[in-house]
Design a protein around this motif. Sequence first.
Motif, mmCIF file in Angstrom:
data_model
loop_
_atom_site.group_PDB
_atom_site.id
_atom_site.type_symbol
_atom_site.label_atom_id
_atom_site.label_comp_id
_atom_site.label_asym_id
_atom_site.label_seq_id
_atom_site.Cartn_x
_atom_site.Cartn_y
_atom_site.Cartn_z
ATOM 1 N N ASN A 287 0.826 -1.219 0.000
ATOM 2 C CA ASN A 287 0.000 0.000 0.000
ATOM 3 C C ASN A 287 0.858 1.266 0.000
ATOM 4 O O ASN A 287 0.537 2.255 0.663
ATOM 5 N N VAL A 288 1.930 1.226 -0.767
ATOM 6 C CA VAL A 288 2.823 2.368 -0.905
ATOM 7 C C VAL A 288 2.643 2.954 -2.302
ATOM 8 O O VAL A 288 2.700 2.225 -3.304
ATOM 9 N N ILE A 289 2.405 4.244 -2.385
ATOM 10 C CA ILE A 289 2.306 4.929 -3.677
ATOM 11 C C ILE A 289 3.665 4.832 -4.360
ATOM 12 O O ILE A 289 4.678 5.248 -3.798
ATOM 13 N N SER A 290 3.700 4.301 -5.575
ATOM 14 C CA SER A 290 4.988 3.972 -6.195
ATOM 15 C C SER A 290 5.073 4.494 -7.629
ATOM 16 O O SER A 290 4.134 4.340 -8.413
ATOM 17 N N TYR A 291 6.240 5.069 -7.924
ATOM 18 C CA TYR A 291 6.521 5.590 -9.263
ATOM 19 C C TYR A 291 7.873 5.101 -9.746
ATOM 20 O O TYR A 291 8.776 4.816 -8.941
#
Length: 585
Positions: A287-291
Amino acid sequence: MHRKISSHIKILYITIGLAVISIFTASAQLTPFEKSSDKNYTATYAEVTAYYQALAKQHPRQMHLFNYGSTDVGKPLTLVVLSKSGVFDPVVLKKQNKRVLLINNGIHPGEPEGIDASMMLTRDLLKDKKLPNDVVLCFIALYNIDGGLNRGVSRISQNGPVAYGFRGNYRNLDLNRDFIKADSRNALAFMQIFNTWQPEVLLDNHASNGADYQYVMTLIETQKDKQNPILADYTSKTLSPELYKRMAAGGYEMTPYVESMKEKPDSGIVAFLETPRFSTGYGAQHNVISYMTETHMLKPYNKKVYATYTFMQSLINICQRDAKKIGELKRQADAAVAKQQTYALNWGLDADKFDMITFKGFEAGHKPSDISGLQRLYYDRNKPFTKQIKYYNTYKATITVNKPIAYIIPQAWGRIIDLFRLNKVAMKQLQQDTTLTVQTYYIADYKTRSKPYEGHYLHYDVSLKTVDNNKVKFYKGDYLVYTDQPVNRYIVETLEPQGVDSFFAWGFFDSILGQKEHYSDYVFEDIATQYLKTHPDLQKKLDSAKAADTKLAKSGSAQLEFIYQNSPFFEQTYLRYPVGRLLTR
């Protein structure tokens, strides 16, 4: 008079001395990239290490260096942490409601833009006193140290820098395929960093291969249909559009990562499906926003570095602006996943759905090859275009599963237990030998790649035979994993055999695929004959099978095997997946 002149001279000397020191300090803070005359140089591992050590000495209150574990080449993984408050305890920072942004560099050392850009950015944030108030910044200075030491020009299609590291690490592993199987010590050290600092946002800096187009940078974000819906709503409507807007304002207009539907981008581009083997897919499981940034291989190296710098600065600024919101969304997503019942294990592109986006490319065509005389693809940079193209960004879950109340993992599978510990999965050990009624899987069928991929023969198209109410003996020390945790996605997607990047897919359970016991034909003939006499139902089953299968009817050995597999003599653990599913408390 003499004393006055002397004092003036002293003041002059001091002034000159301070000016020299100031000039020297400013020069010393320049990165190797900046010192190079043509800005076509990337720092070596030794230069990266020395630079950060010197910078940390100049800013001891707000910058600390931490070493984690060891990489496969025997050197620790260095984490650069910038904290405006001077607090460097991740537990305390979480209590203070600070956000953590983790930036990974050099996972592919032949794509080193992030290494050089991060060196400049950390210096500028410290020097200009522009550290964010509510966001702690964590930079992995150079993740694939092994590949960074193997310096050369192996990415021949790339425009600079003059020399750079190699994609594979010391074990020749691509570390951006290692986040689930964790074959490398690099990945184990990364997991330690990731789960110690528990970032809300992850960025992994890269450079791309592929088509030619006008953009310096393209972007991969967690695919919206694979991301937690709470986070997807924020990233797709707020964070990502703002990043595109700020990058354009900074002179580096972006487009989604270019993976063409057919040969050329004009045919449409497909959103990259970053499964859990990749950094962003692994981040999504937590649940980590990842780019993932992807600068273009053919653009000058200095532009790629400055584009990466601009992106990181933009991301930091937005994270500071939305710090409270991002924290609250992470808490909501964690709570939702802990209660979630159904999980996707694999996804497929919905080719019937697409958006139209503006794309700036170059006209492509075919011409005779100077080498073979056959047709070859080329892009004409003298013919730029701006046109609307299709963007396919809808995926559907192709396999789903309902979670059990808990999984039971025999302690014999210690590697999985170790990975679960690193990933902060809560586990309880059985206090005594226990026979439990569980749902078990038998591997009914599967396919295996004909060639190894990252050191493994990957399994896929797995089908299962499910047996309910199976009484299985477990032993003191075996592990009970309840599925009421924020890391449920990691738990379910790794333990369910049909998961695209499950532990089964990566071959962790291959020993169950081999049969251990069999029989001698001439001995079992007599045993089987007697068994059929006392078990007429099996005789009927055999007769029906022979009537339906002429090959079976004509093969004595096949009939003997049929009897064996349908008798209690056949080993019950053959093809039985050892992880049990507890459906009731």
